[in-house]
Scaffold this active site. Structure first.
Site, PDB file in Angstrom:
ATOM      1  N   LYS A  24      47.208  60.816 -15.224  1.00 30.84           N
ATOM      2  CA  LYS A  24      46.912  59.740 -16.011  1.00 30.84           C
ATOM      3  C   LYS A  24      47.022  59.784 -17.357  1.00 30.84           C
ATOM      4  CE  LYS A  24      42.206  60.772 -13.398  1.00 30.84           C
ATOM      5  NZ  LYS A  24      42.067  58.458 -13.106  1.00 30.84           N
ATOM      6  N   ARG A  71      39.454  60.864  -2.491  1.00 28.07           N
ATOM      7  CA  ARG A  71      38.684  60.574  -0.855  1.00 28.07           C
ATOM      8  C   ARG A  71      39.847  60.835   0.080  1.00 28.07           C
ATOM      9  NH1 ARG A  71      41.528  54.038  -2.343  1.00 28.07           N
ATOM     10  NH2 ARG A  71      40.698  54.895  -3.918  1.00 28.07           N
TER      11      ARG A  71
HETATM   12  N1  BES Z   1      38.458  60.739 -10.331  1.00 27.32           N
HETATM   13  C1  BES Z   1      39.193  59.363 -10.936  1.00 27.32           C
HETATM   14  C2  BES Z   1      37.850  58.353 -10.310  1.00 27.32           C
HETATM   15  C3  BES Z   1      37.369  57.798 -11.731  1.00 27.32           C
HETATM   16  C4  BES Z   1      38.176  57.145 -12.803  1.00 27.32           C
HETATM   17  C5  BES Z   1      35.590  57.923 -12.043  1.00 27.32           C
HETATM   18  C6  BES Z   1      37.108  57.418 -13.954  1.00 27.32           C
HETATM   19  C7  BES Z   1      34.923  57.657 -13.077  1.00 27.32           C
HETATM   20  C8  BES Z   1      35.851  57.706 -14.224  1.00 27.32           C
HETATM   21  C9  BES Z   1      39.559  59.111  -9.084  1.00 27.32           C
HETATM   22  O1  BES Z   1      40.474  60.109  -8.405  1.00 27.32           O
HETATM   23  C10 BES Z   1      41.165  58.053  -9.396  1.00 27.32           C
HETATM   24  O2  BES Z   1      41.375  58.576 -10.025  1.00 27.32           O
HETATM   25  N2  BES Z   1      41.124  56.920  -8.993  1.00 27.32           N
HETATM   26  C11 BES Z   1      41.860  56.311  -8.836  1.00 27.32           C
HETATM   27  C12 BES Z   1      42.176  55.528  -7.455  1.00 27.32           C
HETATM   28  C13 BES Z   1      44.132  54.408  -7.950  1.00 27.32           C
HETATM   29  C14 BES Z   1      44.238  55.103  -7.842  1.00 27.32           C
HETATM   30  C15 BES Z   1      42.960  53.882  -6.539  1.00 27.32           C
HETATM   31  C16 BES Z   1      41.071  54.780  -9.969  1.00 27.32           C
HETATM   32  O3  BES Z   1      40.130  54.225 -10.223  1.00 27.32           O
HETATM   33  O4  BES Z   1      42.280  54.230 -10.510  1.00 27.32           O
HETATM   34 MN    MN Z   2      42.043  60.909  -9.485  1.00 26.13          MN
END
Ligand code: BES
Ligand code: MN
Ligand code: ZN
Length: 464
Positions: free
Chosen positions: A243, A317
Site C-alpha cells: 500500500k 476475502r
Molecule cells: N483493508 C483493506 C480495505 C480498506 C481500506 C478498508 C481502507 C478501509 C479503509 C483491504 O484489505 C484492501 O486493501 N482492499 C483493497 C481491495 C482491492 C485491492 C481489490 C481495496 O479496497 O483497495
Molecule cells: Mn488489503
C-alpha cells in the site's frame, strides 16, 4: 479504563436534574423561569439549540439544574446524538434526566452518555474523569451497560496499535472474553492451519513473524445457532502489492471486523441472549517477506474453490473465505460476517454508514429498522448476481481482485458469498470502523458500526 467503572452513578444517589427543551418550546419554557434565568439565557443566546446547556443556579450559586437544548427534529436528524455534544463541559457533578422524555429518548440519552465517557487512555498517563449520570427510570440499565461495554471493547481493540494487537494479543483478548462468560475456545495456529485445511489463512499470514491462526469461540447451549465471522487482519501492509503510505496509515484498524464481532459477542453474552453463539476470527498480519504469497499465485481454498491472486492487498476475502467455509460446514440459523473489507465501501457511503449485504428481505428489514431505532445507521447494498462474472478469471474459479475496480464492495461481497452455500441466512457488513473526526458520543478513532443495530435486530430475526 476505557469506560469509567461503574459506568453510571447509583440509582437513588442525589442528582442534578437535566430537562430536554425543544427549540419550539424554549421561549415558553423560559417565560416560566425566574427573571435572572431569562436574562442569562438572553445574554448567552440560549434558545434550546441542540446540545446547548443552560446551567441553572440556586441562590447560593450551586448548580441546581440543566436545561439542555433539544433543537428541532431536523437538527436531531442532522446530528446523531447531538444532544450529548457538550455534556463533558458540564460542571463535574452527578446528573439525571427528568421531564417528559419518552423511554426511547431516555434510553438513547443514557446510552449516549455512557458512550461519551469512552476514552482510549491505554497510553495516557492521566485518566479523564467527567460528570456522572444516574440512569433515569424506564431505561434497561444492564442492557445499556452491556451495549456500552461491547462498543468500548470494539473501540479499544481497533485503537490499540498493531505492535500491541497482533494475532497473539487478539487471541488473548478473545480468551479473556471467553473466560469471563464461560465460553469455549479453540485456536488453530501456524502450520496446523495447513494440516487442518485452512490454506488461505496460512498463505496470507505466513510472511509475518506473528503466526496466523483461526480463533473459534462457542457459547450457549440452547436456542438458534448464530455464527459471527470477523476479519482479523492485525496489520495490512498490502503484502507484495504494498500500500502507499497514505493508505497504510490507518491499517491497524484492519482487525476491525474481529473487533466488531467481539463487541457484539460481549453484548450477547452479557445479556445472556438465548442463542448458541459461535465466533470465528481469522487472525493474521498481511506482511512482506521472501515467503509472502504473490500476485498470480493460485490458491486452493478450504472449500476447494481455486483463487487467482491478482492483488495481495485483497487479503481479507481470502482469510474470511476459509473461515466462512468452516462456519458453513455446520450451518447456523444465521451467519454474520463483519470486515473492513474494501476502500470502495467507504467511497460509496462514507465513514458514518455501515453498508451490509443479505439476500433475506426479512433480515434486511429488521436490521435497517433497528439501525434507525438505535441511531446506528446502516444501508443495504445488493448482492448483484450479474456481477458474478467479474470475479471469474481465466485460469481459476475466482479472482480476488477484479480489474477496473467497478463495484469493489459488491464484488468482494459476492466473493464471500461463494463460500456460504449451506447456510440459509447470510449477512455481510463491509465496515469502516473509524471515526475520522470527533463527533457526539464518538471520539476520533476506532468505532463500532452496525453492531448495535444487529444486537437490536437479532431477537426479531431469530424469533427469540
Ligand atoms: N483493508 C483493506 C480495505 C480498506 C481500506 C478498508 C481502507 C478501509 C479503509 C483491504 O484489505 C484492501 O486493501 N482492499 C483493497 C481491495 C482491492 C485491492 C481489490 C481495496 O479496497 O483497495
Ligand atoms: Mn488489503
Ligand atoms: Zn485488509
Amino acid at each position: 479504563m476505557p469506560l469509567p467503572e461503574p459506568i453510571f452513578a447509583r440509582v437513588g444517589e442525589p442528582a442534578i436534574p437535566i430537562v430536554l427543551v425543544k427549540k419550539a418550546v424554549a421561549d415558553t419554557w423560559l417565560a416560566a423561569q425566574r427573571p435572572a434565568v431569562q436574562t442569562w439565557a438572553r445574554q448567552t443566546g440560549w434558545s434550546g439549540q441542540l446540545g446547548n446547556p443552560l446551567i441553572l443556579q440556586a441562590a447560593d450559586g450551586s448548580v441546581s439544574g440543566v436545561a439542555l437544548g433539544y433543537g428541532t427534529g431536523a437538527d436531531r436528524a442532522r446530528k446523531r446524538f447531538g444532544v450529548l455534544a457538550n455534556i463533558a463541559t458540564l460542571p463535574k457533578a452527578t446528573y439525571t434526566l427528568t421531564g417528559d422524555a419518552t423511554d426511547r429518548e431516555k434510553t438513547a440519552f443514557t446510552l449516549g452518555w455512557a458512550l461519551s465517557q469512552y476514552h482510549f487512555d491505554r497510553y495516557k498517563s492521566k485518566a479523564v474523569d467527567g460528570p456522572k449520570l444516574v440512569p433515569p427510570s424506564g431505561v434497561d440499565v444492564p442492557r445499556t451497560s452491556a451495549v456500552a461495554t461491547g462498543e468500548a471493547l470494539t473501540r479499544d481493540l481497533i485503537n490499540t496499535p498493531s505492535s500491541d494487537m497482533g494475532p497473539d494479543e487478539l487471541e488473548a483478548v478473545t480468551r479473556a472474553l471467553a473466560d469471563v462468560h464461560g465460553a469455549r475456545i479453540t485456536v488453530t495456529k501456524g502450520d496446523a492451519l495447513l494440516s487442518q485445511n485452512f490454506p488461505m489463512i496460512h498463505a496470507v499470514g505466513r510472511a509475518s513473524t506473528r503466526a496466523p491462526r483461526l480463533i473459534d469461540m462457542s457459547w450457549g447451549m440452547a436456542g438458534p445457532a448464530l455464527t459471527l465471522v470477523g476479519k482479523g487482519v492485525c496489520f495490512d501492509t498490502g503484502g507484495l502489492n504494498i500500500k502507499p503510505a497514505s493508505s497504510m496509515g490507518l491499517m491497524k484498524k484492519d482487525m476491525g471486523g474481529a473487533a466488531h464481532v467481539l463487541g457484539l459477542a460481549q453484548m450477547i453474552m452479557a445479556t445472556k441472549m438465548p442463542v448458541r453463539l459461535r465466533v470465528l476470527i481469522p487472525a493474521v498480519e498481511n506482511s512482506i517477506d521472501g515467503n509472502a504469497f504473490r500476485p498470480q499465485d493460485v490458491l486452493t481454498s478450504r472449500k476447494g474453490l481455486t483463487v487467482e491472486i491478482n492483488n495481495t492487498d485483497a487479503e481479507g476475502r481470502l482469510v474470511l473465505a476459509d473461515a466462512l467455509a468452516l462456519a458453513d460446514e455446520s450451518p447456523p440459523d444465521l451467519m454474520i460476517c463483519m470486515a473492513t473489507l474494501t476502500g470502495a465501501a467507504r467511497v460509496a457511503v462514507g465513514p458514518d454508514i455501515a453498508p451490509y449485504y443479505t439476500d433475506d428481505p426479512l433480515v434486511s428489514h429488521a436490521i435497517t429498522q433497528a439501525g434507525q431505532d438505535v441511531l446506528d445507521p446502516v444501508w443495504q447494498m445488493p448482492f448483484h448476481d450479474p456481477y458474478e462474472a467479474m470475479i471469474e478469471p481465466d485460469i481459476a474459479d475466482l479472482d480476488n481482485a477484479p480489474k477496473g475496480g467497478f463495484a469493489g464492495s459488491i464484488t468482494a461481497a459476492l466473493f464471500l458469498r461463494r463460500f456460504v452455500t449451506q447456510t440459509a441466512r447470510f449477512v455481510h457488513f463491509d465496515c469502516y470502523g473509524w471515526q475520522p473526526a470527533s463527533a457526539p458520543t464518538r471520539p476520533k478513532g476506532g468505532v463500532g458500526q452496525g453492531t448495535r443495530a444487529l444486537f437490536d435486530a437479532l431477537p426479531k430475526v431469530l424469533n427469540l
